[in-house]
Scaffold this motif. Structure first.
Motif, short mmCIF file in Angstrom:
data_model
loop_
_atom_site.label_atom_id
_atom_site.label_comp_id
_atom_site.label_asym_id
_atom_site.label_seq_id
_atom_site.Cartn_x
_atom_site.Cartn_y
_atom_site.Cartn_z
N SER A 24 39.28 43.29 41.90
CA SER A 24 39.59 44.72 41.78
C SER A 24 41.07 44.93 41.49
O SER A 24 41.44 45.79 40.68
CB SER A 24 39.19 45.44 43.07
OG SER A 24 37.81 45.32 43.33
N LEU A 25 41.92 44.15 42.15
CA LEU A 25 43.36 44.26 41.92
C LEU A 25 43.73 43.85 40.50
O LEU A 25 44.54 44.51 39.83
CB LEU A 25 44.12 43.38 42.92
CG LEU A 25 44.23 43.92 44.35
CD1 LEU A 25 44.64 42.82 45.30
CD2 LEU A 25 45.23 45.08 44.41
N VAL A 26 43.12 42.78 40.01
CA VAL A 26 43.41 42.30 38.66
C VAL A 26 42.96 43.33 37.62
O VAL A 26 43.71 43.69 36.71
CB VAL A 26 42.71 40.95 38.39
CG1 VAL A 26 42.89 40.53 36.94
CG2 VAL A 26 43.29 39.88 39.31
N SER A 46 53.75 40.65 32.87
CA SER A 46 54.22 41.35 34.05
C SER A 46 53.42 40.95 35.28
O SER A 46 53.99 40.71 36.36
CB SER A 46 54.12 42.87 33.84
OG SER A 46 54.57 43.57 34.98
N PHE A 47 52.10 40.85 35.14
CA PHE A 47 51.24 40.46 36.26
C PHE A 47 51.57 39.04 36.72
O PHE A 47 51.71 38.78 37.92
CB PHE A 47 49.77 40.56 35.84
CG PHE A 47 48.80 40.32 36.97
CD1 PHE A 47 48.44 41.36 37.82
CD2 PHE A 47 48.24 39.07 37.18
CE1 PHE A 47 47.55 41.14 38.86
CE2 PHE A 47 47.36 38.85 38.22
CZ PHE A 47 47.01 39.89 39.07
N ASN A 300 50.81 41.39 44.60
CA ASN A 300 52.16 41.34 44.05
C ASN A 300 52.14 41.43 42.53
O ASN A 300 53.02 42.05 41.93
CB ASN A 300 52.87 40.06 44.51
CG ASN A 300 53.49 40.19 45.88
OD1 ASN A 300 54.60 40.66 46.04
ND2 ASN A 300 52.73 39.79 46.89
N GLY A 301 51.14 40.83 41.91
CA GLY A 301 50.98 40.98 40.47
C GLY A 301 50.66 42.41 40.10
O GLY A 301 51.20 42.97 39.13
N PHE A 302 49.80 43.05 40.89
CA PHE A 302 49.44 44.45 40.69
C PHE A 302 50.68 45.34 40.80
O PHE A 302 50.92 46.22 39.95
CB PHE A 302 48.40 44.85 41.74
CG PHE A 302 47.90 46.27 41.64
CD1 PHE A 302 46.74 46.56 40.94
CD2 PHE A 302 48.57 47.31 42.26
CE1 PHE A 302 46.26 47.86 40.84
CE2 PHE A 302 48.11 48.61 42.18
CZ PHE A 302 46.95 48.89 41.47
#
Length: 437
Positions: A24-26, A46-47, A300-302
């Motif tokens: 879901s975050l990805v 960026s991710f 953190n990627g999100f």
């Protein structure tokens, strides 16, 4: 459409539909990046760039999970259960009410102390909660109240108590407010946050009422006699020494990794942790906390993608511009924006620097007092920590309560904590800001 809203909405909707939180975050990050016009390549970069920031947290929780399981294997938690069961059946009298109160107090006090007196944050959860689950099942306690209880203990403490993690959070608030153009002291933060924290406590009381009815879980047949647990004094002393060394190492180095590593080494060398079983035990603990680690890395990627879109500024400015000087409504809008941002990022500590830069000048333009601005930033930052699928304040309780697969992360932790913590926090945070105007 604003990319931040799209990203957070996609992430939350997918999570509520029981899609894995990491996925879901990805997907939410990509939806936000593409909506902002970044393109696939820029979004991926960026991710990926943001993932590294979660590696330290993931390793910390992995080692802490191993340390917690190692302690649980010594038999000390069983001694605690034996004591609880002894109280429950003393003189053949059913004392369920007393035991419930004792367990609730124990969990709440550990949640509070984990932020200051014993600054191990959520590391106490896999140590304390799994052994107690058998007793909770027997008492038919709804686990949703335990999740809410822990979250209030964690968030309310660092928001109000100026020690340990609270000192860190309050220093971040005062520092970022000062950097944004208004002189602020960390000593003012507890005063400013007193009313919002009161709102959380009231929400907790409401949660106790809502979840008061018995809830049955599978395999809830626990022996009602005292358990025959034999733990040698040497193991107790060794484990206590490991906890003390772990605490001192963490305080001295300001690193959960070093603290957990030191504790594990003490248990190794004193023999409290059996060398032959050590690898299996530590692996079991790391597996238990692996889910939190992966979510933190993805979160953190999100967050990196959300920041890269540049739409946080647009979200705030666009909302405030339509208010035409209505201070009360402006405060409410800024609190909601803080909720949205923190729900996506999953960290109140990381949210404060983002929103302070934008909120402080706007609040000054609306004529808000310094104390009201501190309350606004502190509350807006804390909002969303409860209820966010990517927050350690929700991931931690789930890790402990779901060891038997009977506690859903979204519907049994995130939704209850959102309702009984975030909603009261918005209401009382707004009241406090208006009061301090």
């Amino acid at each position: 459409m604003n990319a931040v809203i799209v990203a957070v909405a996609v992430m939350l909707i997918l999570s509520l539909l029981r899609i894995n939180v990491v996925l879901s975050l990805v997907l939410g990050a990509f939806a936000g990046g593409l909506t902002s016009g970044m393109g696939i390549e820029a979004t991926v970069q960026s991710f990926t760039k943001g993932l590294g920031a979660g590696a330290t947290i993931a390793l910390s929780y992995g080692l802490l999970g191993g340390f917690a399981i190692a302690i649980s294997k010594t038999g000390i938690p069983e001694l605690m259960i034996a004591g609880i069961l002894k109280i429950l059946n003393k003189n053949g009298t059913n004392r369920k009410g007393l035991v419930k109160v004792l367990i609730f107090l124990l969990i709440f006090m550990m949640s509070i102390f984990s932020q200051n007196l014993i600054p191990i944050h959520i590391a106490f959860i896999p140590l304390l909660i799994p052994p107690i689950l058998k007793v909770l099942n027997m008492l038919e306690v709804d686990r949703r109240i335990i999740a809410t209880l822990i979250a209030v203990g964690l968030i309310g403490t660092y928001s109000f108590v100026p020690a340990g993690f609270g000192a860190i959070f309050q220093d971040i608030v005062s520092t970022q407010v000062t950097k944004a153009g208004m002189e602020a002291s960390s000593r003012d933060v507890p005063v400013a946050m007193a009313i919002p924290v009161l709102g959380m406590l009231i929400g907790l009381c409401v949660a106790f009422f809502v979840y008061r009815k018995p809830r049955q879980y599978q395999n809830n047949d626990v022996e009602t006699e005292s358990l025959n647990v034999n733990v040698s004094k040497f193991v107790i002393v060794s484990t206590t020494l490991a906890l003390i060394v772990s605490l001192c190492a963490q305080i001295y180095t300001d690193s959960m990794i070093v603290g957990a590593f030191a504790g594990i080494m003490i248990m190794y060398f004193t023999g409290a942790l059996n060398w032959k079983e050590a690898d299996e035990i530590l692996s079991e603990g790391m597996k238990m906390m692996a889910f939190i680690g992966f979510v933190m890395i993805a979160a953190n990627g999100f967050a990196s993608v959300i920041n890269a879109t540049g739409d946080i500024d647009g979200l705030i400015n666009g909302s405030i511009n339509i208010l035409q000087g209505n201070t009360s409504l402006a405060i409410f809008i800024m609190l909601v924006i803080g909720l949205i941002v923190t729900m996506g990022i999953g960290s109140s500590f990381a949210t404060v620097p983002i929103i302070a830069t934008l909120f402080v000048p706007l609040a000054q333009g609306l004529g808000m007092s310094p104390l009201a601005i501190i309350c606004l930033i502190g509350t807006a930052g804390a909002l969303g920590d409860a209820g966010s699928p990517a927050s350690d304040s929700t991931l931690g309780p789930t890790a402990g309560l779901n060891v038997d697969g009977q506690h859903n992360h979204i519907w049994d932790t995130c939704v209850p904590t959102f309702i009984f913590i975030n909603i009261p926090l918005i209401i009382f945070g707004w009241i406090a800001c208006v009061f301090f105007l």
